[in-house]
Design a protein around this motif. Sequence first.
Motif, PDB file in Angstrom:
ATOM      1  N   ASP A 254      32.929 -23.887   5.544  1.00 30.54           N
ATOM      2  CA  ASP A 254      34.136 -23.139   5.937  1.00 30.54           C
ATOM      3  C   ASP A 254      35.342 -24.064   6.094  1.00 30.54           C
TER       4      ASP A 254
ATOM      5  N   ARG B  54      36.588 -25.257   2.775  1.00 30.76           N
ATOM      6  CA  ARG B  54      37.264 -24.166   2.063  1.00 30.76           C
ATOM      7  C   ARG B  54      38.670 -23.957   2.638  1.00 30.76           C
ATOM      8  N   ARG B  55      38.765 -23.881   3.970  1.00 32.59           N
ATOM      9  CA  ARG B  55      40.074 -23.625   4.586  1.00 32.59           C
ATOM     10  C   ARG B  55      41.066 -24.743   4.264  1.00 32.59           C
TER      11      ARG B  55
ATOM     12  N   ILE C 138      43.015 -19.227  -2.492  1.00 32.82           N
ATOM     13  CA  ILE C 138      42.308 -18.213  -3.284  1.00 32.82           C
ATOM     14  C   ILE C 138      43.230 -17.025  -3.569  1.00 32.82           C
TER      15      ILE C 138
ATOM     16  N   VAL D 171      47.847  -8.707   3.697  1.00 28.68           N
ATOM     17  CA  VAL D 171      47.709  -7.947   4.955  1.00 28.68           C
ATOM     18  C   VAL D 171      48.803  -6.882   4.981  1.00 28.68           C
TER      19      VAL D 171
ATOM     20  N   LEU E  29      51.310 -16.402   8.115  1.00 29.85           N
ATOM     21  CA  LEU E  29      49.984 -16.242   8.722  1.00 29.85           C
ATOM     22  C   LEU E  29      48.976 -17.195   8.075  1.00 29.85           C
ATOM     23  N   ALA E  30      49.012 -17.252   6.757  1.00 28.24           N
ATOM     24  CA  ALA E  30      48.068 -18.137   6.050  1.00 28.24           C
ATOM     25  C   ALA E  30      48.273 -19.589   6.483  1.00 28.24           C
TER      26      ALA E  30
ATOM     27  N   LEU F 217      47.127 -20.094  10.191  1.00 29.29           N
ATOM     28  CA  LEU F 217      45.676 -20.104  10.352  1.00 29.29           C
ATOM     29  C   LEU F 217      45.086 -21.423   9.850  1.00 29.29           C
TER      30      LEU F 217
ATOM     31  N   ARG G 214      50.847 -16.908  -1.533  1.00 26.57           N
ATOM     32  CA  ARG G 214      50.057 -17.142  -0.311  1.00 26.57           C
ATOM     33  C   ARG G 214      48.989 -18.207  -0.545  1.00 26.57           C
TER      34      ARG G 214
END
Lengths: 209, 409
Positions: A68, A71-72, A77, A85, A96-97, A100, A142
């Motif tokens: 995880d 990936r983050r 992606i 959203v 937001l992306a 996070l 994004r």
Amino acid sequence: MMLTVRNLSKAYAGRQVLLDISLTLRSGEKMLLLGPSGSGKSTLLACLCGLAQPDTGKVTLDDAPINDAIRRRHFGIVFQTLRLVSALSLSANLVLAQKLQTGRSDPALIAHLLERLGIAGRANARPHQLSQGEAQRAAIARALAVRPAILVADEPTSALDQTNAAIVARLLADLADEAGAALIIATHDERLRPHVPRTLTLAEGRIAA
Amino acid sequence: MISLALAYLRDRPLTSLLNMVLLGIAVAMLVLLLQLGTQANTRLARDTAGIDLVVGAKGSPLQLILSSVLHVDQPTGNIPIQARALVERDPAVARVVPLALGDNFRGYRIVGTDAGFAQLYRTRLAEGRAFAAPMEAVLGAEVARATGARPGQKFTGSHGLGSEDGQDQGHDHAPFVTVGIMAPTGGVADRLILTSVESVWQVHGIEANHEEGAGEHDHEHETGPDALEPELTALLVTYGNAAGALRVPAMVNRQSALQAAVPATEMARLLDLAGASFDAIRVFGWLLAAMGGLAIFVALVGIARAREGDLALLRVMGATRGQVFGTVMLEGMLTALAGAVTGWIAAHGLIMAARQTYPTLAELGLVPWQPLPAELAVLAGVVGIGALAALLPALTVYRLDPAQILARI
């Protein structure tokens, strides 16, 4: 940075979806994952991003198994269904992306991406107010907003006509170049071949070419 | 996550608004009950303080208390002036304040009494002096404010005790002169006009030569069999010691024309009567709040399902399980909080509007913006309902496996 897939196989409900897939992707490299529906493209992408675990074989980024956190940190992606959203504006989706991923936003990068993708004037529009093409570009923006090392796009042109499909494919390639990111596009659309230097064809879960 | 929860709430304005309104109505009802109950209790306690017993004409004891202590009902009748001496004879009685009612000035009661009234209600003068001679009057603060009367000005009373009574029966022959204005007390005295008992008698053409407690009538002043006797309306009694409570009511009630009413008892009975209605409304209010919670629950269950993709995406992008759980919890709690705050403002706004529409409520001392600690408990309870309603949907998204949902990417 190198993404490596070794002898990856995966079955769903008794059906072999991927069989003995091996490939490598280096920084800045671009690859088209081409194949008809059901050939295993999306499952391979899910395994590459760590969203699905292979039954056998492994996926690593610089020899580290994909998890995880990796990936983050390293993947951007573009989902086939876009998955913006709906409650947030276009720019808020990008904020937001970023938040996070890093805990803070980068307004300059967001402004640059929106400008570069030609949707700066739609920054405050909500996803349902965007055209299909605008929404597609918003999803790309994004994915790039988190400064990914690897940009993954699943069927990014499936809802576009030929002209727009070519524009989006070129844009993805150019933006990946600008960001220094590797690019993987999974598609069934043969028209994208000229825009991406390397093509890997999948057929019935195997690499055909 | 708060901004995302707010964005989700804005994304479905009608549902959010309806849930908020439902909870708002519930909170408004509960806050109104709290306010009215508390303010009524406080007011009753303040207005009956220091009065251990009220002596008046036979009738409803509650009516006697309402008319003589709170000045909101008609008196049960009149009592002979000798009743005062009868009560004062008991050594346990520390103070007896006489009341003679019958007239009003622009709806404010004119109360014939003596200096003991000011001691009983702890009033003090803001202007002028206390009444001394007949037809001198001291106005309560609210009366002075509403009528604009100043010391030195004259006014005439009208027959009856309310603004609608006896408007055509003015006592023009016997005008009062204002000699003083009381400072505000926050109690019933603010709405009264005080004068001597003799003034009230004089207005009604009653000779005042009967010495209270003498037990004899001065027949020289009677002009016939229908001549009016000087009477009182009630006596406000304060005991000097506890023995009074044992002896005086029984002694009074033995008199054929008198009754004794204990303010504490009657107020408790009144509050019990009102309390039953309040309890029913309170239960209804909480049921409404529970329904609001249920509506939030139903909305969030549907939303959690519809938003599975969004929330899975958030997880893939870096949101923790706790953050997506918190987003759904916040939606429920923010809806409840917005409803609670709206209801609270509505309740206090309603009190303010009622106060402006019905001046009597203002005169009764109803205060619109006087928050109570218990209101915080109501607000917290309603937010708790919102949290409870959101818990199950939030747990559903907490357990969500983003890889499974997005594996198809």
